[in-house]
Motif scaffolding. Structure first.
Motif, PDB file in Angstrom:
ATOM      1  N   LYS A  76       0.248  -0.720   0.456  1.00 28.59           N
ATOM      2  CA  LYS A  76       0.095   0.166  -0.327  1.00 28.59           C
ATOM      3  C   LYS A  76       1.122   1.570   0.057  1.00 28.59           C
ATOM      4  N   ASP A  82      -0.444   5.453   9.005  1.00 30.46           N
ATOM      5  CA  ASP A  82       0.468   5.209  10.049  1.00 30.46           C
ATOM      6  C   ASP A  82       1.173   6.137  10.518  1.00 30.46           C
ATOM      7  N   ARG A 133      -6.385   2.450  17.462  1.00 27.12           N
ATOM      8  CA  ARG A 133      -7.554   1.675  16.494  1.00 27.12           C
ATOM      9  C   ARG A 133      -8.353   3.170  16.725  1.00 27.12           C
ATOM     10  N   GLY A 159      -3.200  -1.832   8.120  1.00 28.45           N
ATOM     11  CA  GLY A 159      -4.255  -3.196   7.334  1.00 28.45           C
ATOM     12  C   GLY A 159      -5.245  -3.382   8.474  1.00 28.45           C
ATOM     13  N   ARG A 181       6.285  -4.057  13.421  1.00 25.69           N
ATOM     14  CA  ARG A 181       4.275  -4.356  12.868  1.00 25.69           C
ATOM     15  C   ARG A 181       3.711  -5.112  14.277  1.00 25.69           C
ATOM     16  N   ARG A 211      -9.576 -11.540   9.247  1.00 27.23           N
ATOM     17  CA  ARG A 211      -9.487 -11.032   7.830  1.00 27.23           C
ATOM     18  C   ARG A 211     -10.206 -11.155   6.808  1.00 27.23           C
TER      19      ARG A 211
HETATM   20  C1  S3P Z   1      -2.073  -3.161  11.342  1.00 26.74           C
HETATM   21  C2  S3P Z   1      -0.938  -2.359  10.131  1.00 26.74           C
HETATM   22  C3  S3P Z   1      -0.205  -1.836  10.634  1.00 26.74           C
HETATM   23  C4  S3P Z   1      -0.289  -0.432  11.446  1.00 26.74           C
HETATM   24  C5  S3P Z   1      -0.685  -2.088  12.302  1.00 26.74           C
HETATM   25  C6  S3P Z   1      -1.677  -2.401  12.718  1.00 26.74           C
HETATM   26  C7  S3P Z   1      -3.140  -4.378  11.087  1.00 26.74           C
HETATM   27  O1  S3P Z   1       0.046  -0.823   8.659  1.00 26.74           O
HETATM   28  O2  S3P Z   1      -1.847   0.202  11.396  1.00 26.74           O
HETATM   29  O3  S3P Z   1       0.563  -1.951  12.421  1.00 26.74           O
HETATM   30  O4  S3P Z   1      -3.858  -4.377  12.192  1.00 26.74           O
HETATM   31  O5  S3P Z   1      -3.258  -5.000   9.726  1.00 26.74           O
HETATM   32  P1  S3P Z   1       0.460  -1.721   7.140  1.00 26.74           P
HETATM   33  O6  S3P Z   1      -0.966  -2.437   7.137  1.00 26.74           O
HETATM   34  O7  S3P Z   1       1.118  -0.538   7.041  1.00 26.74           O
HETATM   35  O8  S3P Z   1       1.483  -2.475   8.198  1.00 26.74           O
END
Ligand code: S3P
Length: 185
Positions: free
Chosen positions: A28, A47, A71, A93, A131, A150
């Protein structure tokens, strides 16, 4: 439709935001940066924006305040972005976990989901350790479990681009074409 010269830039793009969602490691942010440059748009990585505002890393937010705090910040930012235009937005994500996020982002934008198989995801996310949901041992198990949990949320997005077997430039071309077809209507 892939172009031979992906540097070709259109004169006009629709004003809608281009919103990229998808599991961790689907490209992304990289694709978002390529397209923002190509389309002369502002790139917003949700992020990174949250980290800038909170002056700390996502991992630290998770560790010190818990996932729910993250969140909340993510949803507040999605609402802010609902009233913007001409941005390319890379979401975290987990944006799909709250349907209200997708409704907000979809108000001013075309939401496109990038997909990849867990093996490809493992290869891509193994390069760094930032992550929190994939921390510790056995990253692959964690990826597969989250991926299954998911799967339907990602599959419910109307516009999809499968990234496996494509270079990032090719994925960018596919996303751009889809965006223009949807937003240009
Ligand atoms: C998350 C994805 C991460 C980030 C966090 C949670 C998720 O972003 O927002 O660690 O819940 O899938 P990326 O998809 O850019 O790694």
């Amino acid at each position: 439709m892939l172009r031979e010269n992906s540097k070709t830039v259109k004169d006009h793009y629709p004003e809608h935001n281009l919103v990229l969602v998808g599991f961790m490691g689907t490209g992304k942010s990289t694709v978002g940066k390529i397209l923002a440059k190509r389309m002369n748009r502002t790139f917003i990585d949700m992020d990174r924006k949250i980290e800038e505002r909170e002056k700390t890393s996502i991992s630290t937010i998770f560790a010190e305040h818990g996932e729910a705090r993250f969140r909340g910040l993510e949803s507040a930012l999605a609402l802010e972005l609902a009233v913007t235009t001409k941005n390319v937005i890379a979401c975290g994500g987990g944006i799909v976990l709250n349907e209200a996020n997708l409704i907000a982002l979809g108000m001013a934008g075309v939401v496109i989901c990038l997909s990849a198989e867990p093996t490809a995801i493992l290869e891509r996310v193994s390069r760094n350790n930032n992550r929190p949901l994939l921390g510790g041992d056995d990253k692959f198990e964690k990826i597969k479990t989250l991926f299954e949990a998911r799967r339907e949320l990602y599959a419910a997005i109307n516009h999809q681009v499968a990234t496996d077997g494509h270079t990032l430039e090719e994925v960018s071309d596919l996303v751009e074409t889809l965006y223009c077809n949807v937003a240009g209507k």
